[in-house]
Design a protein around this motif. Structure first.
Motif, PDB file in Angstrom:
ATOM      1  N   MET A   6      35.001 -63.526 -47.291  1.00 30.15           N
ATOM      2  CA  MET A   6      35.985 -62.803 -48.079  1.00 30.15           C
ATOM      3  C   MET A   6      35.446 -62.530 -49.483  1.00 30.15           C
ATOM      4  SD  MET A   6      40.018 -63.739 -48.256  1.00 30.15           S
ATOM      5  CE  MET A   6      39.649 -65.414 -48.646  1.00 30.15           C
ATOM      6  N   THR A   7      34.849 -63.543 -50.089  1.00 28.52           N
ATOM      7  CA  THR A   7      34.288 -63.388 -51.433  1.00 28.52           C
ATOM      8  C   THR A   7      33.153 -62.374 -51.424  1.00 28.52           C
ATOM      9  OG1 THR A   7      34.866 -65.662 -51.941  1.00 28.52           O
ATOM     10  CG2 THR A   7      33.218 -64.631 -53.351  1.00 28.52           C
ATOM     11  N   LEU A   8      32.306 -62.448 -50.424  1.00 24.36           N
ATOM     12  CA  LEU A   8      31.177 -61.517 -50.321  1.00 24.36           C
ATOM     13  C   LEU A   8      31.659 -60.083 -50.147  1.00 24.36           C
ATOM     14  CD1 LEU A   8      28.078 -61.473 -50.222  1.00 24.36           C
ATOM     15  CD2 LEU A   8      28.262 -61.664 -47.740  1.00 24.36           C
ATOM     16  N   THR A   9      32.647 -59.877 -49.287  1.00 31.24           N
ATOM     17  CA  THR A   9      33.185 -58.533 -49.052  1.00 31.24           C
ATOM     18  C   THR A   9      33.812 -57.961 -50.312  1.00 31.24           C
ATOM     19  OG1 THR A   9      33.595 -59.043 -46.731  1.00 31.24           O
ATOM     20  CG2 THR A   9      34.800 -57.189 -47.665  1.00 31.24           C
ATOM     21  N   CYS A  10      34.667 -58.745 -50.954  1.00 29.54           N
ATOM     22  CA  CYS A  10      35.339 -58.264 -52.169  1.00 29.54           C
ATOM     23  C   CYS A  10      34.334 -58.032 -53.290  1.00 29.54           C
ATOM     24  CB  CYS A  10      36.406 -59.259 -52.616  1.00 29.54           C
ATOM     25  SG  CYS A  10      37.794 -59.365 -51.480  1.00 29.54           S
ATOM     26  N   GLY A  11      33.368 -58.930 -53.425  1.00 29.89           N
ATOM     27  CA  GLY A  11      32.343 -58.793 -54.463  1.00 29.89           C
ATOM     28  C   GLY A  11      31.485 -57.565 -54.258  1.00 29.89           C
ATOM     29  N   PHE A  12      31.101 -57.305 -53.020  1.00 28.60           N
ATOM     30  CA  PHE A  12      30.282 -56.131 -52.711  1.00 28.60           C
ATOM     31  C   PHE A  12      31.044 -54.852 -53.036  1.00 28.60           C
ATOM     32  CE2 PHE A  12      29.394 -52.739 -49.676  1.00 28.60           C
ATOM     33  CZ  PHE A  12      28.090 -52.456 -50.022  1.00 28.60           C
ATOM     34  N   CYS A  13      32.299 -54.774 -52.603  1.00 26.67           N
ATOM     35  CA  CYS A  13      33.098 -53.570 -52.861  1.00 26.67           C
ATOM     36  C   CYS A  13      33.286 -53.349 -54.352  1.00 26.67           C
ATOM     37  CB  CYS A  13      34.457 -53.680 -52.171  1.00 26.67           C
ATOM     38  SG  CYS A  13      34.348 -53.619 -50.392  1.00 26.67           S
ATOM     39  N   TRP A  14      33.591 -54.421 -55.080  1.00 28.31           N
ATOM     40  CA  TRP A  14      33.812 -54.301 -56.518  1.00 28.31           C
ATOM     41  C   TRP A  14      32.535 -53.849 -57.221  1.00 28.31           C
ATOM     42  CZ3 TRP A  14      31.599 -56.808 -60.692  1.00 28.31           C
ATOM     43  CH2 TRP A  14      32.195 -56.530 -61.923  1.00 28.31           C
ATOM     44  N   LYS A  15      31.396 -54.449 -56.873  1.00 24.16           N
ATOM     45  CA  LYS A  15      30.131 -54.114 -57.534  1.00 24.16           C
ATOM     46  C   LYS A  15      29.725 -52.666 -57.232  1.00 24.16           C
ATOM     47  CE  LYS A  15      26.730 -55.396 -60.091  1.00 24.16           C
ATOM     48  NZ  LYS A  15      26.935 -55.631 -61.512  1.00 24.16           N
ATOM     49  N   ALA A  16      29.849 -52.253 -55.984  1.00 21.35           N
ATOM     50  CA  ALA A  16      29.491 -50.881 -55.618  1.00 21.35           C
ATOM     51  C   ALA A  16      30.371 -49.873 -56.340  1.00 21.35           C
ATOM     52  CB  ALA A  16      29.599 -50.695 -54.104  1.00 21.35           C
ATOM     53  N   ALA A  17      31.666 -50.127 -56.399  1.00 19.33           N
ATOM     54  CA  ALA A  17      32.581 -49.214 -57.074  1.00 19.33           C
ATOM     55  C   ALA A  17      32.327 -49.188 -58.575  1.00 19.33           C
ATOM     56  CB  ALA A  17      34.027 -49.606 -56.793  1.00 19.33           C
ATOM     57  N   THR A  18      32.014 -50.330 -59.161  1.00 21.21           N
ATOM     58  CA  THR A  18      31.728 -50.399 -60.598  1.00 21.21           C
ATOM     59  C   THR A  18      30.455 -49.637 -60.946  1.00 21.21           C
ATOM     60  OG1 THR A  18      32.818 -52.538 -60.768  1.00 21.21           O
ATOM     61  CG2 THR A  18      31.316 -51.962 -62.533  1.00 21.21           C
ATOM     62  N   LEU A  19      29.399 -49.854 -60.174  1.00 21.47           N
ATOM     63  CA  LEU A  19      28.143 -49.144 -60.433  1.00 21.47           C
ATOM     64  C   LEU A  19      28.314 -47.644 -60.263  1.00 21.47           C
ATOM     65  CD1 LEU A  19      25.583 -51.486 -58.662  1.00 21.47           C
ATOM     66  CD2 LEU A  19      25.796 -51.095 -61.114  1.00 21.47           C
ATOM     67  N   ASP A  20      29.022 -47.270 -59.211  1.00 18.96           N
ATOM     68  CA  ASP A  20      29.248 -45.860 -58.940  1.00 18.96           C
ATOM     69  C   ASP A  20      30.078 -45.217 -60.054  1.00 18.96           C
ATOM     70  OD1 ASP A  20      29.088 -43.520 -57.334  1.00 18.96           O
ATOM     71  OD2 ASP A  20      31.164 -43.885 -56.749  1.00 18.96           O
ATOM     72  N   SER A  21      31.108 -45.891 -60.506  1.00 15.33           N
ATOM     73  CA  SER A  21      31.950 -45.359 -61.587  1.00 15.33           C
ATOM     74  C   SER A  21      31.173 -45.249 -62.891  1.00 15.33           C
ATOM     75  CB  SER A  21      33.179 -46.242 -61.789  1.00 15.33           C
ATOM     76  OG  SER A  21      34.000 -46.188 -60.657  1.00 15.33           O
ATOM     77  N   ASP A  22      30.330 -46.233 -63.173  1.00 13.18           N
ATOM     78  CA  ASP A  22      29.494 -46.178 -64.382  1.00 13.18           C
ATOM     79  C   ASP A  22      28.529 -44.996 -64.327  1.00 13.18           C
ATOM     80  OD1 ASP A  22      30.772 -48.431 -65.288  1.00 13.18           O
ATOM     81  OD2 ASP A  22      29.103 -49.791 -64.872  1.00 13.18           O
TER      82      ASP A  22
END
Length: 68
Positions: A6-22
């Motif tokens: 669960m932590t890995l899934t949420c962390g991956f989604c958050w990091k990908a969305a953050t990098l993409d938004s930046d």
């Protein structure tokens, strides 16, 4: 789904969305057009994250972890 998964899934989604938004933010106004590959990337990354985080299995696991 384990706490680790669960932590890995949420962390991956958050990091990908953050990098993409930046990347989208620093690319300038050209990124908002449908012809821009960055615009498509932004949509694809956010949609993939929504699919991972909003599937019933993930929602059940988060609810179980929060409620007990």
């Amino acid at each position: 789904m384990s706490q680790f998964q669960m932590t890995l899934t949420c962390g991956f989604c958050w990091k990908a969305a953050t990098l993409d938004s930046d990347l989208f933010a620093v690319s300038g106004s050209a990124a908002v057009y449908d012809s821009s590959p960055l615009q498509r990337l932004l949509r694809d990354v956010h949609v993939a994250g929504q699919h991972l985080l909003n599937r019933p299995r993930t929602v059940d696991a988060v609810g179980t972890a929060l409620v007990g």
